[in-house]
Design a protein around this motif. Structure first.
Motif, mmCIF file in Angstrom:
data_model
loop_
_atom_site.group_PDB
_atom_site.id
_atom_site.type_symbol
_atom_site.label_atom_id
_atom_site.label_comp_id
_atom_site.label_asym_id
_atom_site.label_seq_id
_atom_site.Cartn_x
_atom_site.Cartn_y
_atom_site.Cartn_z
ATOM 1 N N TYR A 1 -6.101 -2.126 -0.815
ATOM 2 C CA TYR A 1 -5.076 -2.772 -1.622
ATOM 3 C C TYR A 1 -5.566 -4.196 -1.868
ATOM 4 N N GLN B 1 -5.002 -0.666 -6.188
ATOM 5 C CA GLN B 1 -5.305 0.117 -4.999
ATOM 6 C C GLN B 1 -6.377 1.139 -5.375
ATOM 7 N N ARG C 1 0.818 -1.206 0.000
ATOM 8 C CA ARG C 1 0.000 0.000 0.000
ATOM 9 C C ARG C 1 0.854 1.259 0.000
#
Lengths: 110, 111
Positions: free
Chosen positions: B48, B33, A98
């Motif tokens: 994600y 994402q 992320r």
């Protein structure tokens, strides 16, 4: 809550000047990035930096250069700004997957 | 053409209703994402996904790498959901974190 800090929030300058933007992350991540968001809100990767390995998007002009003192900091320097450099510059960091972004620095080139 | 095709480009929702945003990919992506960019410009990471479906509150996202698409479902929309939503994907050949972004969906939630 922001853990990727960018300064300044805004910067106005003239063509040909040099500018530098700062980015610091307090997340302990290994990789940091710079993205550019243009006036149409399109985001594009400029650089990624991980453990002294720099990966550059080949479309980025040479007047742009990232500068890192340690893994928590990745600054962006523009040697001689051009009008097309007006944009929002977003710094991000990532542990592996992320991405976490800062609030951005808005650059206006007159 | 764009590697990440996002739709719709704009969306208006009445408070309490829902809808879906979609991204189609023209090349094989290994992960996606989703981000929300609020009025201050901050990009908030929503999801994600390397595969499958994830849910978080009123948001649910799916990524199907074989069929090259991802969706973001919003239910019971609230005023604070207004903003621009971006999907961003990593191609299999790219370095981790080097994302290709869609052009965004501007969502306006009204009372």
């Amino acid at each position: 809550e922001t853990a990727v800090f960018q300064t300044p929030n805004y910067h106005v300058t003239q063509v040909g000047n040099e500018v530098s933007f700062n980015c610091k992350q307090t997340l302990g991540h290994d990789t940091m990035y710079w993205y550019k968001q243009d006036s149409k809100k399109l985001l594009k990767i400029m650089f990624s930096y991980n453990n002294k390995q720099l990966i550059v998007n080949e479309t980025v002009p040479r007047r742009f250069s990232p500068q890192s003192s340690d893994k928590a900091h990745l600054n962006l320097r523009i040697k001689s700004v051009e009008p097309e450099d007006s944009a929002v510059y977003l710094c991000a960091s990532s542990p592996r997957e992320r991405l976490f972004f800062g609030h951005g620095t808005k650059l206006s080139v007159l | 053409g764009d590697q990440v095709e996002q739709s719709p480009s704009a969306l208006s929702l009445h408070e309490g209703t829902g809808s879906a945003l979609r991204c189609n990919f023209t090349t094989t992506m290994r992960a996606v994402q989703w981000f929300q960019q609020n009025s201050r410009g901050s990009l908030i990471n929503l999801f994600y996904l390397a595969s499958g479906t994830k849910e978080n509150g009123r948001l649910k996202s799916t990524f199907n790498s074989k069929e090259s698409y991802s969706t973001l479902h919003i239910r019971d929309a609230q005023l604070e959901d207004s903003g621009t939503y971006f999907c961003a994907a990593e191609a299999g050949t790219q370095v981790v974190g080097q994302l290709t972004f869609g052009r965004g969906t501007r969502l306006q939630v009204y009372a």
